[in-house]
Design a protein around this motif. Structure first.
Motif, PDB file in Angstrom:
ATOM      1  N   TYR A  57      39.925  26.155  39.329  1.00  0.00           N
ATOM      2  CA  TYR A  57      40.802  25.234  38.602  1.00  0.00           C
ATOM      3  C   TYR A  57      40.153  23.860  38.476  1.00  0.00           C
ATOM      4  CZ  TYR A  57      44.896  28.076  37.728  1.00  0.00           C
ATOM      5  OH  TYR A  57      45.754  29.023  37.223  1.00  0.00           O
ATOM      6  N   SER A  58      39.459  23.437  39.535  1.00  0.00           N
ATOM      7  CA  SER A  58      38.876  22.102  39.440  1.00  0.00           C
ATOM      8  C   SER A  58      37.739  22.095  38.416  1.00  0.00           C
ATOM      9  CB  SER A  58      38.503  21.595  40.835  1.00  0.00           C
ATOM     10  OG  SER A  58      37.128  21.556  40.995  1.00  0.00           O
ATOM     11  N   SER A  59      36.955  23.183  38.334  1.00  0.00           N
ATOM     12  CA  SER A  59      35.873  23.158  37.336  1.00  0.00           C
ATOM     13  C   SER A  59      36.407  23.300  35.907  1.00  0.00           C
ATOM     14  CB  SER A  59      34.760  24.175  37.659  1.00  0.00           C
ATOM     15  OG  SER A  59      35.185  25.494  37.514  1.00  0.00           O
ATOM     16  N   ILE A  60      37.502  24.056  35.702  1.00  0.00           N
ATOM     17  CA  ILE A  60      37.993  24.139  34.317  1.00  0.00           C
ATOM     18  C   ILE A  60      38.697  22.848  33.899  1.00  0.00           C
ATOM     19  CG2 ILE A  60      38.183  26.669  34.370  1.00  0.00           C
ATOM     20  CD1 ILE A  60      41.249  26.183  34.023  1.00  0.00           C
ATOM     21  N   LYS A  61      39.336  22.178  34.848  1.00  0.00           N
ATOM     22  CA  LYS A  61      39.960  20.896  34.494  1.00  0.00           C
ATOM     23  C   LYS A  61      38.885  19.908  34.038  1.00  0.00           C
ATOM     24  CE  LYS A  61      44.099  21.265  37.305  1.00  0.00           C
ATOM     25  NZ  LYS A  61      44.752  21.002  38.586  1.00  0.00           N
ATOM     26  N   GLU A  62      37.753  19.941  34.743  1.00  0.00           N
ATOM     27  CA  GLU A  62      36.647  19.062  34.343  1.00  0.00           C
ATOM     28  C   GLU A  62      36.135  19.421  32.964  1.00  0.00           C
ATOM     29  OE1 GLU A  62      33.056  17.921  36.741  1.00  0.00           O
ATOM     30  OE2 GLU A  62      34.264  18.809  38.351  1.00  0.00           O
ATOM     31  N   SER A 178      35.851  43.390  29.837  1.00  0.00           N
ATOM     32  CA  SER A 178      36.889  42.499  30.373  1.00  0.00           C
ATOM     33  C   SER A 178      36.566  41.028  30.097  1.00  0.00           C
ATOM     34  CB  SER A 178      37.036  42.717  31.880  1.00  0.00           C
ATOM     35  OG  SER A 178      37.447  44.040  32.127  1.00  0.00           O
ATOM     36  N   ILE A 179      37.623  40.225  30.109  1.00  0.00           N
ATOM     37  CA  ILE A 179      37.497  38.801  29.783  1.00  0.00           C
ATOM     38  C   ILE A 179      38.267  37.967  30.805  1.00  0.00           C
ATOM     39  CG2 ILE A 179      38.249  37.025  28.148  1.00  0.00           C
ATOM     40  CD1 ILE A 179      36.250  38.416  26.651  1.00  0.00           C
ATOM     41  N   LEU A 180      37.603  36.970  31.363  1.00  0.00           N
ATOM     42  CA  LEU A 180      38.288  35.938  32.146  1.00  0.00           C
ATOM     43  C   LEU A 180      38.554  34.792  31.177  1.00  0.00           C
ATOM     44  CD1 LEU A 180      39.092  35.060  35.118  1.00  0.00           C
ATOM     45  CD2 LEU A 180      36.937  33.798  35.125  1.00  0.00           C
ATOM     46  N   ARG A 181      39.822  34.508  30.949  1.00  0.00           N
ATOM     47  CA  ARG A 181      40.185  33.463  29.980  1.00  0.00           C
ATOM     48  C   ARG A 181      40.776  32.269  30.713  1.00  0.00           C
ATOM     49  NH1 ARG A 181      44.209  34.085  24.781  1.00  0.00           N
ATOM     50  NH2 ARG A 181      42.337  34.939  23.814  1.00  0.00           N
ATOM     51  N   GLN A 182      40.094  31.144  30.601  1.00  0.00           N
ATOM     52  CA  GLN A 182      40.556  29.927  31.278  1.00  0.00           C
ATOM     53  C   GLN A 182      41.250  29.065  30.227  1.00  0.00           C
ATOM     54  OE1 GLN A 182      37.161  29.195  34.337  1.00  0.00           O
ATOM     55  NE2 GLN A 182      36.253  30.134  32.584  1.00  0.00           N
ATOM     56  N   ILE A 183      42.566  28.906  30.392  1.00  0.00           N
ATOM     57  CA  ILE A 183      43.382  28.288  29.334  1.00  0.00           C
ATOM     58  C   ILE A 183      43.855  26.900  29.740  1.00  0.00           C
ATOM     59  CG2 ILE A 183      45.432  28.546  27.870  1.00  0.00           C
ATOM     60  CD1 ILE A 183      45.534  31.491  28.626  1.00  0.00           C
ATOM     61  N   HIS A 184      43.809  26.003  28.763  1.00  0.00           N
ATOM     62  CA  HIS A 184      44.410  24.673  28.918  1.00  0.00           C
ATOM     63  C   HIS A 184      45.471  24.513  27.835  1.00  0.00           C
ATOM     64  CE1 HIS A 184      44.044  20.060  28.303  1.00  0.00           C
ATOM     65  NE2 HIS A 184      44.933  20.312  29.239  1.00  0.00           N
ATOM     66  N   TYR A 185      46.735  24.459  28.264  1.00  0.00           N
ATOM     67  CA  TYR A 185      47.816  24.095  27.337  1.00  0.00           C
ATOM     68  C   TYR A 185      47.855  22.575  27.373  1.00  0.00           C
ATOM     69  CZ  TYR A 185      49.069  28.999  27.987  1.00  0.00           C
ATOM     70  OH  TYR A 185      49.034  30.376  28.039  1.00  0.00           O
ATOM     71  N   ASN A 272      53.949  15.885  27.632  1.00  0.00           N
ATOM     72  CA  ASN A 272      52.664  15.179  27.723  1.00  0.00           C
ATOM     73  C   ASN A 272      51.899  15.532  28.995  1.00  0.00           C
ATOM     74  OD1 ASN A 272      54.320  13.975  29.525  1.00  0.00           O
ATOM     75  ND2 ASN A 272      53.826  11.867  28.970  1.00  0.00           N
ATOM     76  N   THR A 273      52.239  16.690  29.610  1.00  0.00           N
ATOM     77  CA  THR A 273      51.491  17.130  30.791  1.00  0.00           C
ATOM     78  C   THR A 273      50.665  18.368  30.441  1.00  0.00           C
ATOM     79  OG1 THR A 273      53.371  18.493  31.472  1.00  0.00           O
ATOM     80  CG2 THR A 273      53.247  16.287  32.419  1.00  0.00           C
ATOM     81  N   SER A 274      49.581  18.551  31.178  1.00  0.00           N
ATOM     82  CA  SER A 274      48.737  19.731  30.978  1.00  0.00           C
ATOM     83  C   SER A 274      49.269  20.921  31.769  1.00  0.00           C
ATOM     84  CB  SER A 274      47.316  19.455  31.500  1.00  0.00           C
ATOM     85  OG  SER A 274      46.585  18.712  30.565  1.00  0.00           O
ATOM     86  N   ARG A 275      49.036  22.118  31.262  1.00  0.00           N
ATOM     87  CA  ARG A 275      49.280  23.328  32.051  1.00  0.00           C
ATOM     88  C   ARG A 275      48.011  24.168  31.969  1.00  0.00           C
ATOM     89  NH1 ARG A 275      51.120  28.755  31.261  1.00  0.00           N
ATOM     90  NH2 ARG A 275      52.570  29.451  32.862  1.00  0.00           N
ATOM     91  N   TYR A 276      47.573  24.677  33.105  1.00  0.00           N
ATOM     92  CA  TYR A 276      46.365  25.514  33.140  1.00  0.00           C
ATOM     93  C   TYR A 276      46.761  26.909  33.586  1.00  0.00           C
ATOM     94  CZ  TYR A 276      44.035  21.001  33.069  1.00  0.00           C
ATOM     95  OH  TYR A 276      43.628  19.743  32.721  1.00  0.00           O
ATOM     96  N   SER A 277      46.071  27.889  33.067  1.00  0.00           N
ATOM     97  CA  SER A 277      46.373  29.242  33.498  1.00  0.00           C
ATOM     98  C   SER A 277      45.122  30.089  33.287  1.00  0.00           C
ATOM     99  CB  SER A 277      47.602  29.709  32.723  1.00  0.00           C
ATOM    100  OG  SER A 277      47.473  30.987  32.258  1.00  0.00           O
ATOM    101  N   ILE A 278      44.918  31.067  34.182  1.00  0.00           N
ATOM    102  CA  ILE A 278      43.692  31.874  34.107  1.00  0.00           C
ATOM    103  C   ILE A 278      44.035  33.362  34.188  1.00  0.00           C
ATOM    104  CG2 ILE A 278      41.393  32.276  35.065  1.00  0.00           C
ATOM    105  CD1 ILE A 278      41.493  29.498  36.295  1.00  0.00           C
ATOM    106  N   PRO A 279      44.203  34.015  33.028  1.00  0.00           N
ATOM    107  CA  PRO A 279      44.382  35.459  33.052  1.00  0.00           C
ATOM    108  C   PRO A 279      43.037  36.189  33.022  1.00  0.00           C
ATOM    109  CG  PRO A 279      44.867  34.603  30.859  1.00  0.00           C
ATOM    110  CD  PRO A 279      44.433  33.441  31.691  1.00  0.00           C
ATOM    111  N   PHE A 280      43.001  37.351  33.646  1.00  0.00           N
ATOM    112  CA  PHE A 280      41.846  38.242  33.567  1.00  0.00           C
ATOM    113  C   PHE A 280      42.306  39.482  32.806  1.00  0.00           C
ATOM    114  CE2 PHE A 280      39.310  41.817  35.303  1.00  0.00           C
ATOM    115  CZ  PHE A 280      38.035  41.363  34.998  1.00  0.00           C
TER     116      PHE A 280
END
Length: 325
Positions: A57-62, A178-185, A272-280
């Motif tokens: 999470y910290s690397s995708i936020k960056e 397969s796909i690891l998808r790192q999402i930023h809403y 105005n807030t971010s949401r992160y989610s990581i589906p595989f």
């Protein structure tokens, strides 16, 4: 029998992987009940440590905090956005034209780890790694392998529930697509300016066999129950949410349910807030035959799908999502 769950059932994967025969059988039975009715479970003891989740999470936020023009260097429409970055609003749900309010990053099988003689090696594009974040690659690949392993254990339990040999899926998902998808809403500064029908992720079913979702960082995920009621998906921090995708629904002639789900927008004051989610998204190899299993077809349940391979089905769906021209 039909069960209407008020929340998705929670299971302990350790009951299956290291439990006694009775615990293992109980796990398979409860998983079957959940997947035949609501298509979702939450599992603990899946092998993905909190420490690894935090790193990822910290690397995708960056990464998502980088300026758009840097992120665009990692966008590859020519490969249907299968690897690397996909910019804001590029993907929409099947049957919709309004783009979802999200951006994301795709990681697939690492080609150097696939044996040269394996035919799938030539099918997949190379992974793309952002040079601004050296740790991104290690964190993503470690998470990819851990989630793939948890997924293989889930598929063993699913196979037993379907009266198939426990290792039925093993060779079908070895080096699968397969796909690891790192999402930023992303935050919406001016909610009024967003199209009225734009949401973070419109209602949809997943394409793949199963999806494993690690702790979404804010509320919003909902699943459509059989009676038409939307129920919130809440998982504890140490749980993964694992749901049936369309390929598995197709293989089982709808015995296992690929349930429609969505991510709703937060209340206006939280837009105005971010949401992160990581589906595989766990996919099989493209040559896997998705023809309905003979033991899922009978007089009460006539065959509902035409025969197709996983690769053919995926191509058709990517076009419907606007990711393939």
């Amino acid at each position: 029998m039909e069960i209407l769950f008020d929340q998705i059932p929670s299971l302990d994967l350790a009951d299956f992987t290291s439990g006694n025969p009775e615990q293992k059988a109980q796990f398979v039975k409860k998983l079957g009940e959940a997947y035949e009715n609501i298509g979702f479970v939450a599992i603990k003891n899946h092998g993905l440590s909190q420490e690894l989740q935090n790193r990822l999470y910290s690397s995708i936020k960056e990464f998502f905090a980088l300026p758009d023009e840097i992120k665009m260097n990692y966008e590859k429409p020519e490969i249907g956005f299968q690897r690397g970055y996909t910019g804001k609003g590029k993907e929409h749900a099947k049957g919709r034209n309004t783009g979802d309010l999200k951006e994301f990053y795709h990681v697939g099988q690492e080609l150097s780890e696939i044996p040269d003689q394996d035919s799938v090696k030539s099918e997949y594009p190379d992974n793309i790694w952002p040079k601004e974040l050296p740790q991104f690659k290690n964190d993503a690949l470690e998470a990819f392998r851990t989630l793939e392993n948890a997924g293989r254990n889930m598929l063993k339990a699913i196979a037993l529930n379907l009266d198939l040999p426990e290792d039925y899926f093993e060779e079908k998902v070895a080096y699968g697509n397969s796909i690891l998808r790192q999402i930023h809403y992303f935050p919406i500064e001016n909610p009024e300016e967003v199209p009225a029908d734009a949401v973070r992720a419109a209602e949809h079913g997943d394409i793949n066999l199963i999806t494993l979702l690690m702790g979404a960082s804010a509320d919003g995920l909902q699943v459509l129950r059989k009676d038409g009621k939307w129920i919130p998906i809440t998982a504890l921090p140490d749980q993964l949410v694992v749901n049936v995708g369309d390929m598995l629904e197709r293989l089982t002639n709808k015995k296992l349910k690929s349930t429609i789900h969505r991510v709703v927008n937060p209340p206006k004051e939280l837009m105005n807030t971010s949401r992160y989610s990581i589906p595989f998204f766990m996919h099989p190899r493209s040559e896997m035959d998705l023809t309905c299993l003979p033991n899922c077809v009978d007089e009460q349940h006539p065959k509902q799908f035409s025969d197709a391979t996983a690769g053919e089905f995926l191509e058709e769906r990517l076009r419907e999502l606007g990711l393939r021209k």
